[in-house]
Design a protein around this motif. Structure first.
Motif, PDB file in Angstrom:
ATOM      1  N   ALA A  24       0.837  -1.207   0.000  1.00  0.00           N
ATOM      2  CA  ALA A  24       0.000   0.000   0.000  1.00  0.00           C
ATOM      3  C   ALA A  24       0.868   1.251   0.000  1.00  0.00           C
ATOM      4  O   ALA A  24       0.648   2.181  -0.792  1.00  0.00           O
ATOM      5  N   GLY A  25       1.857   1.302   0.886  1.00  0.00           N
ATOM      6  CA  GLY A  25       2.725   2.463   0.964  1.00  0.00           C
ATOM      7  C   GLY A  25       3.572   2.653  -0.272  1.00  0.00           C
ATOM      8  O   GLY A  25       3.730   3.782  -0.771  1.00  0.00           O
ATOM      9  N   LEU A  26       4.121   1.550  -0.801  1.00  0.00           N
ATOM     10  CA  LEU A  26       4.969   1.650  -1.989  1.00  0.00           C
ATOM     11  C   LEU A  26       4.190   2.152  -3.201  1.00  0.00           C
ATOM     12  O   LEU A  26       4.684   2.996  -3.966  1.00  0.00           O
ATOM     13  N   PHE A  27       2.967   1.651  -3.395  1.00  0.00           N
ATOM     14  CA  PHE A  27       2.221   2.069  -4.583  1.00  0.00           C
ATOM     15  C   PHE A  27       1.607   3.459  -4.404  1.00  0.00           C
ATOM     16  O   PHE A  27       1.456   4.189  -5.385  1.00  0.00           O
ATOM     17  N   VAL A  59      -0.189   9.621   4.922  1.00  0.00           N
ATOM     18  CA  VAL A  59      -0.773   8.345   4.510  1.00  0.00           C
ATOM     19  C   VAL A  59      -0.356   7.282   5.521  1.00  0.00           C
ATOM     20  O   VAL A  59       0.834   7.052   5.744  1.00  0.00           O
ATOM     21  N   LEU A  60      -1.343   6.644   6.144  1.00  0.00           N
ATOM     22  CA  LEU A  60      -1.073   5.591   7.130  1.00  0.00           C
ATOM     23  C   LEU A  60      -1.198   4.230   6.461  1.00  0.00           C
ATOM     24  O   LEU A  60      -2.284   3.662   6.359  1.00  0.00           O
ATOM     25  N   CYS A  67      -4.806   3.567   4.916  1.00  0.00           N
ATOM     26  CA  CYS A  67      -4.560   2.896   3.636  1.00  0.00           C
ATOM     27  C   CYS A  67      -4.138   1.450   3.850  1.00  0.00           C
ATOM     28  O   CYS A  67      -3.366   1.144   4.758  1.00  0.00           O
ATOM     29  N   GLY A  68      -4.628   0.554   3.012  1.00  0.00           N
ATOM     30  CA  GLY A  68      -4.100  -0.807   2.937  1.00  0.00           C
ATOM     31  C   GLY A  68      -4.652  -1.765   3.971  1.00  0.00           C
ATOM     32  O   GLY A  68      -5.680  -1.531   4.610  1.00  0.00           O
ATOM     33  N   GLU A  69      -3.923  -2.848   4.159  1.00  0.00           N
ATOM     34  CA  GLU A  69      -4.396  -3.946   5.003  1.00  0.00           C
ATOM     35  C   GLU A  69      -4.441  -3.566   6.470  1.00  0.00           C
ATOM     36  O   GLU A  69      -5.383  -3.908   7.181  1.00  0.00           O
ATOM     37  N   GLY A  70      -3.440  -2.859   6.957  1.00  0.00           N
ATOM     38  CA  GLY A  70      -3.410  -2.488   8.365  1.00  0.00           C
ATOM     39  C   GLY A  70      -4.550  -1.579   8.762  1.00  0.00           C
ATOM     40  O   GLY A  70      -5.056  -1.642   9.882  1.00  0.00           O
ATOM     41  N   ALA A  71      -4.973  -0.727   7.836  1.00  0.00           N
ATOM     42  CA  ALA A  71      -6.091   0.181   8.094  1.00  0.00           C
ATOM     43  C   ALA A  71      -7.438  -0.492   7.906  1.00  0.00           C
ATOM     44  O   ALA A  71      -8.482   0.108   8.156  1.00  0.00           O
ATOM     45  N   GLY A  72      -7.423  -1.731   7.434  1.00  0.00           N
ATOM     46  CA  GLY A  72      -8.658  -2.499   7.311  1.00  0.00           C
ATOM     47  C   GLY A  72      -9.342  -2.416   5.966  1.00  0.00           C
ATOM     48  O   GLY A  72     -10.525  -2.736   5.851  1.00  0.00           O
ATOM     49  N   TYR A  73      -8.595  -2.039   4.897  1.00  0.00           N
ATOM     50  CA  TYR A  73      -9.214  -1.844   3.588  1.00  0.00           C
ATOM     51  C   TYR A  73      -8.660  -2.760   2.505  1.00  0.00           C
ATOM     52  O   TYR A  73      -8.922  -2.536   1.324  1.00  0.00           O
ATOM     53  N   ALA A  74      -7.916  -3.775   2.879  1.00  0.00           N
ATOM     54  CA  ALA A  74      -7.327  -4.661   1.878  1.00  0.00           C
ATOM     55  C   ALA A  74      -6.986  -5.990   2.543  1.00  0.00           C
ATOM     56  O   ALA A  74      -7.010  -6.121   3.770  1.00  0.00           O
ATOM     57  N   GLY A  75      -6.637  -6.967   1.708  1.00  0.00           N
ATOM     58  CA  GLY A  75      -6.234  -8.265   2.219  1.00  0.00           C
ATOM     59  C   GLY A  75      -5.301  -8.940   1.232  1.00  0.00           C
ATOM     60  O   GLY A  75      -5.743  -9.657   0.345  1.00  0.00           O
ATOM     61  N   GLY A  76      -4.014  -8.680   1.340  1.00  0.00           N
ATOM     62  CA  GLY A  76      -3.057  -9.260   0.412  1.00  0.00           C
ATOM     63  C   GLY A  76      -2.325  -8.202  -0.379  1.00  0.00           C
ATOM     64  O   GLY A  76      -2.625  -6.997  -0.309  1.00  0.00           O
ATOM     65  N   ILE A  77      -1.359  -8.640  -1.177  1.00  0.00           N
ATOM     66  CA  ILE A  77      -0.479  -7.733  -1.899  1.00  0.00           C
ATOM     67  C   ILE A  77      -1.248  -6.886  -2.905  1.00  0.00           C
ATOM     68  O   ILE A  77      -1.107  -5.651  -2.948  1.00  0.00           O
ATOM     69  N   THR A  78      -2.065  -7.515  -3.740  1.00  0.00           N
ATOM     70  CA  THR A  78      -2.720  -6.796  -4.828  1.00  0.00           C
ATOM     71  C   THR A  78      -3.721  -5.771  -4.317  1.00  0.00           C
ATOM     72  O   THR A  78      -3.702  -4.603  -4.734  1.00  0.00           O
ATOM     73  N   THR A  79      -4.619  -6.181  -3.411  1.00  0.00           N
ATOM     74  CA  THR A  79      -5.626  -5.238  -2.925  1.00  0.00           C
ATOM     75  C   THR A  79      -4.984  -4.115  -2.116  1.00  0.00           C
ATOM     76  O   THR A  79      -5.472  -2.980  -2.132  1.00  0.00           O
ATOM     77  N   VAL A 134      -5.782   5.801  -2.670  1.00  0.00           N
ATOM     78  CA  VAL A 134      -5.537   6.900  -1.736  1.00  0.00           C
ATOM     79  C   VAL A 134      -4.685   7.993  -2.388  1.00  0.00           C
ATOM     80  O   VAL A 134      -4.947   9.190  -2.208  1.00  0.00           O
ATOM     81  N   SER A 135      -3.683   7.598  -3.149  1.00  0.00           N
ATOM     82  CA  SER A 135      -2.854   8.606  -3.816  1.00  0.00           C
ATOM     83  C   SER A 135      -3.681   9.403  -4.831  1.00  0.00           C
ATOM     84  O   SER A 135      -3.462  10.609  -5.016  1.00  0.00           O
ATOM     85  N   GLU A 136      -4.646   8.748  -5.473  1.00  0.00           N
ATOM     86  CA  GLU A 136      -5.546   9.465  -6.388  1.00  0.00           C
ATOM     87  C   GLU A 136      -6.317  10.553  -5.647  1.00  0.00           C
ATOM     88  O   GLU A 136      -6.482  11.675  -6.151  1.00  0.00           O
TER      89      GLU A 136
END
Length: 531
Positions: A107-110, A259-260, A497-509, A517-519
């Motif tokens: 999430a952070g890298l992208f 961005v968290l 943002c991402g899995e830690g924030a509860g909005y994804a599950g895995g590399i792709t999501t 988020v960057s958008e």
């Protein structure tokens, strides 16, 4: 170009030349008129083990394509649609500081990649080490048991997915082609081209490490900056907006946009953010065990005699118990390792990992049971307490090593004293234990009930000598950092943002959420310009 779906190819005849001839036959054209074929999707149809096929979807560059289309009425033949990721237009609110991203997992890298690509010069703060140093630190932990609590399987450049299988499959809709952007970026930075079309794409932990280094270098070239061994320890808020952040308990850094992208194991940071009145809620997750079988057994069960023509088989299993608990396989790793994935002192958690070739003799997968507030309490951080209690039990019962048990002994609530026919393929030391003593009884009961069902779906799944390992507790984040329709938290300028924030599950999501988020940031703010 012309797109063709549902092209069925016998696995024994699979070749580029055979595919080209098959396409010519479908379109009723001479093969010489086909100028190029681009693979879009490839999956395996193994519903009938005596007749297994590859199913292809391709784009075909061909002469006189409009005439060809006119003479084909099949719904599986049509002009290739435009599938292109479009960067959003920049907003007009001035940025006094460069955007700061906490965490350098997917999430952070992208998020950083997209912001850097558009000229925003993001600063990426990572509590762990850069990947080259992190790999050495993790290898040392696996051999010695000496844990670095800030740089380990969970923390460090690349995130937790760096020490996994590198699976990229997801069921998430991709109407905006963010997934294509992710996969294209991976390939441009060293991932194998087949992830662009394989139905179950994976990079592999060994290849993923190099890809991450290349992505980092690209971000730096585009104006981004990385700081490692740097922990977010506090935030400063004024008029309900982020004003600055504190790093390593001593450095104050002004910040307009934060961005968290923390990852699901940043428990200390979650606690700090809750104290600073960031809106956080608890959410369900899952805990359980990891099971290890001979890969050859899984291959034969899935593909029969055709297994020798195909890559190692995976599986996905689900079951609802009589008590209405969901049990499912998670992070299945063909030809992989079970790894010690701990990140806190005197606690133990595990995960699965595979290299690109998936070339060990064992398959492993988590078997996990859903848990919710009714199991661990209604306070926001009670899920974390629940995880910690299980992980501390695992550490104590395994005497600091990964607790393992033969499946038959697990079923019969008996401590294992020796391995059977299955070799233990682990990263990190293991100890014979009774895992029934670690997990709550309702978790053990649900897994045992599910095993009977899974054995009917995969012949031999209840192999007596299969190895059970504990504990799998980091399946997803136990919390969600709430955000509004513009992806901001209740404290403005903060973007969870991402899995830690509860909005994804895995590399792709996670990577897709980073892009999303960057958008939102790009659409709101002007490009950052240093004075």
């Amino acid at each position: 170009m012309i797109r063709i779906r549902q092209i069925k190819i016998d696995i024994k005849k699979d070749s580029r030349e055979y595919l080209k001839n098959k396409v010519a036959s479908i379109l009723d054209v001479d093969v010489s008129s086909i100028e190029d074929i681009e693979l879009k999707k490839r999956s395996i149809d193994a519903r009938h083990k005596d007749r297994i096929y590859f199913i292809y979807e391709v784009d075909v560059l061909i002469k006189n394509e409009l005439d060809v289309i006119k003479h084909n009425s099949s719904k599986d033949i049509f002009l290739t649609p435009k599938e292109e990721y479009i960067m959003p237009k920049c907003g007009n609110i001035h940025l006094n500081t460069r955007p700061v991203i906490i965490g350098s997992g997917p999430a952070g890298l992208f998020a950083a990649y997209l912001l850097a690509e558009d000229g925003y010069k993001p600063l990426i703060i990572e509590r762990g080490e850069k990947i080259e140093d992190r790999v050495n630190t993790v290898d040392h932990f696996w051999s010695s048991g000496e844990l670095n609590i800030n740089s380990n399987v969970q923390f460090g450049e690349g995130g937790a997915g760096t020490f996994s299988d590198g699976k990229l499959n997801t069921l998430t809709s991709d109407k905006n082609f963010r997934m294509k952007k992710v996969f294209k970026t991976f390939v441009e930075n060293g991932a194998n081209h087949d992830i662009l079309y394989d139905n179950k794409p994976h990079i592999g932990t060994d290849v993923l490490r190099n890809v991450i280094v290349n992505i980092r270098n690209q971000i730096i070239k585009m104006g981004g900056e990385f700081r490692y061994n740097t922990l977010l320890t506090d935030i400063c808020v004024k008029d309900n907006k982020i004003e600055s952040i504190i790093l390593n308990n001593e450095e104050k850094l002004n910040c307009d946009v934060l961005v968290l992208a923390l990852g699901h194991s940043a428990r200390d940071t979650f606690e700090m953010l809750l104290k600073r009145n960031l809106s956080i809620s608890s959410k369900p997750f899952a805990v359980g065990i990891r099971i290890e079988h001979p890969q050859a057994m899984i291959d034969f069960s899935q593909y029969g005699e055709s297994a020798k023509y195909l890559p190692h088989a995976s599986y996905k299993l689900t079951y609802n118990t009589n008590s209405k608990r969901g049990v499912y396989s998670f992070c299945m790793c063909p030809g992989g390792y079970v790894v010690n994935a701990s990140s806190e002192d005197k606690s133990l958690a595990i995960n699965g990992m595979s290299n690109h070739k998936r070339d060990t003799n064992n398959a492993n997968s988590a078997l996990v049971v859903t848990v919710s507030e009714k199991d661990y309490g209604s306070n926001v951080l009670d899920g974390i307490k629940f995880q910690r209690n299980i992980e501390k039990k695992a550490y104590d019962i395994g005497e600091g090593k990964i607790p393992i048990q033969l499946l038959d002994d697990y079923i019969n609530n008996k401590k294992t004293t020796a391995l059977g026919s299955v070799d233990a393929i682990f990263k990190g030391e293991y100890s014979f234990s009774n895992i029934n003593d670690i997990l709550p009884s309702y978790i053990n009961d649900a897994i045992k009930e599910a095993l009977l069902s899974f054995d009917k779906k995969i012949k031999g799944f209840m192999l007596k000598d299969a190895i059970i390992a504990g504990v799998e507790t980091r399946t997803s984040s136990p919390i969600r950092i709430n955000r509004d329709e513009y992806l901001e938290s209740n404290i403005k300028g903060i973007y969870p943002c991402g899995e830690g924030a509860g909005y994804a599950g895995g590399i792709t999501t996670s990577a897709m959420d980073g892009i999303k988020v960057s958008e939102a940031i790009i659409e709101k703010y002007e490009v950052y310009n240093e004075k």
